[in-house]
Design an enzyme around this catalytic site. Structure first.
Site, PDB file in Angstrom:
ATOM      1  N   LYS A 112       0.830  -1.212   0.000  1.00  0.00           N
ATOM      2  CA  LYS A 112       0.000   0.000   0.000  1.00  0.00           C
ATOM      3  C   LYS A 112       0.863   1.261   0.000  1.00  0.00           C
ATOM      4  CE  LYS A 112      -4.054  -2.110   2.141  1.00  0.00           C
ATOM      5  NZ  LYS A 112      -4.972  -2.123   3.296  1.00  0.00           N
ATOM      6  N   LYS A 197      -7.532 -11.780  -4.730  1.00  0.00           N
ATOM      7  CA  LYS A 197      -8.511 -12.138  -3.719  1.00  0.00           C
ATOM      8  C   LYS A 197      -9.803 -11.348  -3.905  1.00  0.00           C
ATOM      9  CE  LYS A 197      -9.024 -11.863   1.332  1.00  0.00           C
ATOM     10  NZ  LYS A 197      -8.346 -11.431   2.576  1.00  0.00           N
ATOM     11  N   LYS A 200     -13.407  -7.190   0.105  1.00  0.00           N
ATOM     12  CA  LYS A 200     -14.595  -6.362   0.319  1.00  0.00           C
ATOM     13  C   LYS A 200     -14.331  -4.887   0.089  1.00  0.00           C
ATOM     14  CE  LYS A 200     -13.867  -6.379   5.349  1.00  0.00           C
ATOM     15  NZ  LYS A 200     -12.702  -7.278   5.289  1.00  0.00           N
TER      16      LYS A 200
END
Length: 337
Positions: A112, A197, A200
């Protein structure tokens, strides 16, 4: 009895991956065989740019869906992280045991931070230190096991290291936990990018099946799933990731084996149709129970209130012991009048 702790972060709507990879196991197995605590880890949602109102909505939705998935407050402890102050109290103490190098080696932080640097920005300090907060989540309760996806195993290893280091320096205080990774559907992949993956917080909605998606939406998403070159249906996770992902989802929903299921299909179309229907049926009772719980918000609030009280009572003695061990003065008692 073995104590289990696991949490779910309210950074997006919960997905089929969350359900098949974790929530179903928690409800069907973990809460029955152990002293289990399950937590909506809302403090972790603050490590990135966020809308406060959305975090609150998603936190409530996550707790409601955990109940809808089968968590029973008579069998387990369900609560919201920020409702128990011991998480934040212990996190700072553990930061005084962790090292800068350990934090910067965490894969999620490195990835990130690199993306933000490419954009000319930087990440929040809390993103660097949140693995220590995760360690505090676990260690505060003396958890023996932490059910996690394989992408979180590194954080449990850090937790183990911090527990051992603290115990060696300041005296035996913490249980050293171990990670347990589900063997089936531990990682459900994105339907549009089967090498990634099904997350969400991902923005690519067409590749993600959300737990509250209507049946027709589920069917459309599965029908549009990326497959692979070739026409035969074979289970090959490396060479044919799209088909493998569909077979793994179907297997997780029906209790079969991906390799054995592959032999029953002569076309991608039928595989997609059966997978979609299997997903719809698996999610049907979850969605129905969610509707019932939304109609009775007082019940959910009561569960979270009782869960926080129970969790606080479990965590406070151990966190107080850690404060004493590391050298902090105990609070001065109130004078007797």
């Amino acid at each position: 009895m073995t104590r289990v702790f696991s949490g779910i972060k309210p950074t997006g709507h919960l997905t089929l991956g969350n359900y098949l990879g974790a929530m179903r196991q928690w409800a069907a197995v973990d809460q029955h065989r152990s002293d289990a605590l399950f937590c909506v880890v809302d403090l972790h949602a603050l490590t990135v740019d966020h809308d406060p109102a959305r975090v609150r909505r998603l936190s409530r939705q996550a707790a409601t869906l955990l109940l809808a998935a089968g968590l029973d407050p008579e069998l387990c402890t369900l609560f919201v992280q920020s409702h128990v102050d011991e998480h934040a109290r212990l996190s700072y103490v553990l930061e005084c045991v962790a090292t800068d190098g350990e934090m910067r080696r965490m894969i999620q932080y490195r990835e990130k931070a690199a993306r933000e640097r490419e954009r000319g920005g930087s990440v929040r300090l809390s993103l660097l230190t949140y693995p220590v907060l995760m360690a505090a989540d676990i260690l505060a309760y003396g958890a023996d096991e932490v059910p996690v996806g394989d992408d979180q195993a590194q954080h449990v290893e850090l937790t183990r290291d911090l527990a051992v280091r603290f115990n060696q320096r300041y005296g035996g205080t913490f249980v050293v936990p171990r990670a347990t990774v589900p063997k089936v559907a531990a990682r459900v992949m994105n339907l549009q990018d089967p090498t990634s993956k099904m997350g969400k917080s991902d923005d690519s909605g067409p590749g993600i099946v959300y737990l509250l998606d209507e049946p027709e939406v589920v069917r459309k998403k599965v029908a549009r799933a990326v497959t692979d070159s070739g026409r035969d249906v074979v289970y090959d996770r490396e060479g044919r990731p799209g088909v493998a992902n569909l077979l793994e989802v179907l297997a997780a929903c029906t209790g079969g084996e991906p390799g054995a299921l592959a032999g029953a299909y002569g076309s991608y179309g039928q595989l997609k149709k059966d997978t979609a229907e299997a997903v719809v049926e698996v999610l049907r009772p979850v969605r129905a129970r969610h509707r019932e719980l939304c109609a009775d918000p007082g019940f959910v609030e009561g569960v979270l209130r009782a869960g926080a009280e129970k969790a606080r009572a479990m965590a406070r003695p151990r966190v107080d012991a850690a404060y004493r061990a590391i050298g902090l003065l105990p609070p001065v008692p109130n004078a007797v009048r």
